[in-house]
Design an enzyme around this catalytic site. Structure first.
Site, PDB file in Angstrom:
ATOM      1  N   GLY A   1      53.588  68.284  11.068  1.00  0.00           N
ATOM      2  CA  GLY A   1      52.536  67.854  11.104  1.00  0.00           C
ATOM      3  C   GLY A   1      52.263  67.111  12.610  1.00  0.00           C
ATOM      4  N   MET A   2      51.077  66.906  12.784  1.00  0.00           N
ATOM      5  CA  MET A   2      50.619  66.613  14.154  1.00  0.00           C
ATOM      6  C   MET A   2      51.532  65.196  14.629  1.00  0.00           C
ATOM      7  SD  MET A   2      46.763  65.162  15.440  1.00  0.00           S
ATOM      8  CE  MET A   2      46.582  64.254  13.807  1.00  0.00           C
ATOM      9  N   LEU A   3      51.612  64.297  13.727  1.00  0.00           N
ATOM     10  CA  LEU A   3      52.472  63.030  13.939  1.00  0.00           C
ATOM     11  C   LEU A   3      54.003  63.511  13.991  1.00  0.00           C
ATOM     12  CD1 LEU A   3      52.849  60.034  14.503  1.00  0.00           C
ATOM     13  CD2 LEU A   3      52.646  59.466  12.146  1.00  0.00           C
TER      14      LEU A   3
ATOM     15  N   ASP B   1      61.506  69.167   1.514  1.00  0.00           N
ATOM     16  CA  ASP B   1      60.430  68.770   0.436  1.00  0.00           C
ATOM     17  C   ASP B   1      60.690  67.535  -0.167  1.00  0.00           C
ATOM     18  OD1 ASP B   1      58.536  68.692  -1.506  1.00  0.00           O
ATOM     19  OD2 ASP B   1      59.223  70.601  -2.555  1.00  0.00           O
ATOM     20  N   ILE B   2      59.765  66.503   0.263  1.00  0.00           N
ATOM     21  CA  ILE B   2      60.020  65.252  -0.251  1.00  0.00           C
ATOM     22  C   ILE B   2      59.747  64.944  -1.696  1.00  0.00           C
ATOM     23  CG2 ILE B   2      59.814  64.059   2.026  1.00  0.00           C
ATOM     24  CD1 ILE B   2      56.956  63.210   0.928  1.00  0.00           C
TER      25      ILE B   2
ATOM     26  N   THR C   1      46.913  65.563   3.176  1.00  0.00           N
ATOM     27  CA  THR C   1      46.049  65.142   4.237  1.00  0.00           C
ATOM     28  C   THR C   1      44.571  65.950   3.940  1.00  0.00           C
ATOM     29  OG1 THR C   1      46.707  66.937   5.952  1.00  0.00           O
ATOM     30  CG2 THR C   1      47.492  64.749   6.231  1.00  0.00           C
TER      31      THR C   1
ATOM     32  N   TYR D   1      42.163  60.632  -2.251  1.00  0.00           N
ATOM     33  CA  TYR D   1      43.189  60.729  -1.473  1.00  0.00           C
ATOM     34  C   TYR D   1      43.603  59.241  -1.276  1.00  0.00           C
ATOM     35  CZ  TYR D   1      44.822  60.448   3.640  1.00  0.00           C
ATOM     36  OH  TYR D   1      45.706  60.362   4.749  1.00  0.00           O
TER      37      TYR D   1
ATOM     38  N   TRP E   1      42.054  57.751  12.069  1.00  0.00           N
ATOM     39  CA  TRP E   1      41.433  58.623  13.010  1.00  0.00           C
ATOM     40  C   TRP E   1      42.568  58.878  13.996  1.00  0.00           C
ATOM     41  CZ3 TRP E   1      35.935  56.388  14.580  1.00  0.00           C
ATOM     42  CH2 TRP E   1      35.131  56.141  13.480  1.00  0.00           C
TER      43      TRP E   1
END
Length: 282
Positions: A10-12, A31-32, A55, A118, A144
């Protein structure tokens, strides 16, 4: 020090995986939701940073059980594995655990009251990490989040700038645009302090300083990218109906970083400048 990064695709997670001491594992590698796989993966690490998450905010409204499996059961597996191995766990959460009806920055101990599926799934993860790892569990809420690559608000605004003369962006939701490289650096610093015994376990808020609206963020993106910010026009949330309600106010307070001997993140405008230019991360 060795840090395992779950959710490295992912992005982070991508930003975390390139930092010193970090080993990234994307979903194909870990896979958590697989308890046995998690137990094996955590062995040998001093700290684990969980950047894996469901997300799709709107999708969670009709698939809440699936969202909770990843956002609640997954962190439970990581926390149990860290409890057995002695590792520290840093779990990334969200501003969506709050109702969004505040008028001043939410402190870390503010009452939670998520208004969508979510947010409920993410709160489940927070609660289980704190319950299973009261002394070595860290919840870091962010909001954000964006970067110069991938699908996020920054890249969407720049893409639309090349396709539309004007853009209508909501001006009645307030928050803190947060650059992924800044949060990644802050998480690694917290992991180091935690392993060294300098940072108390609990909840931290990992967002940029200052606040703005999505409209204000979009105008600043245009201005810093050399585009005319007057092309961005304000509108209201009710003009863009979505399946999941959004918090109107998502500004988070940063008081607890002082207890860890760490600085909060810089102003969101400064973060945007460095993300756009690829400049140094403070």
């Amino acid at each position: 020090m060795k840090i395992l990064v779950a959710g490295a695709g992912g992005m982070l997670g991508r930003r975390l995986s390139v930092l010193p001491g970090c080993h990234g594992a994307d979903r194909a590698a870990l896979d958590i939701t697989d308890r046995s796989a998690v137990a094996d993966a955590v062995t040998g690490y001093d700290a684990v940073i969980n950047a894996a998450a469901w997300t799709d905010v709107d999708g969670a409204e009709t698939r809440e059980a699936e969202a909770t499996a990843l956002n609640g059961d997954g962190p439970a597996n990581l926390a149990a594995a860290c409890a057995a191995s002695g590792a520290v766990l840093l779990h990334v959460s969200t501003d969506y655990v709050f109702a969004g009806d505040g008028t001043a920055p939410y402190p870390e101990d503010a009452p939670t009251a998520p208004i969508n599926a979510y947010g409920r799934s993410k709160l489940a993860g927070e609660l289980v990490v704190r319950r299973l790892l009261p002394d070595r569990g860290y919840v870091v809420r962010t909001a954000w989040l964006y970067d110069r690559d991938g699908r996020n608000f920054l890249t969407t605004m720049l893409r639309l700038a090349g396709a539309q003369e004007t853009l209508d962006v909501v001006d009645d939701q307030r928050g803190q645009p947060t650059g992924a490289p800044f949060l990644a650096a802050q998480l690694v610093q917290l992991a180091q302090a935690a392993v060294a015994g300098h940072a108390p376990a609990g909840i931290y808020h990992g967002t940029a300083a200052g606040e703005t609206t999505w409209f204000g963020f979009a105008r600043e993106i245009f201005a810093q990218a050399g585009l005319d910010p007057e092309r961005v026009r304000p509108t209201t949330t009710d003009r863009f109906p979505r399946p999941a309600p959004r918090p109107a106010y998502s500004v988070l307070g940063h008081r607890r970083w002082a207890a860890a001997g760490l600085n909060p993140q810089p102003d969101w405008r400064d973060e945007l400048r460095d993300v756009l230019t690829g400049g140094p991360v403070a």
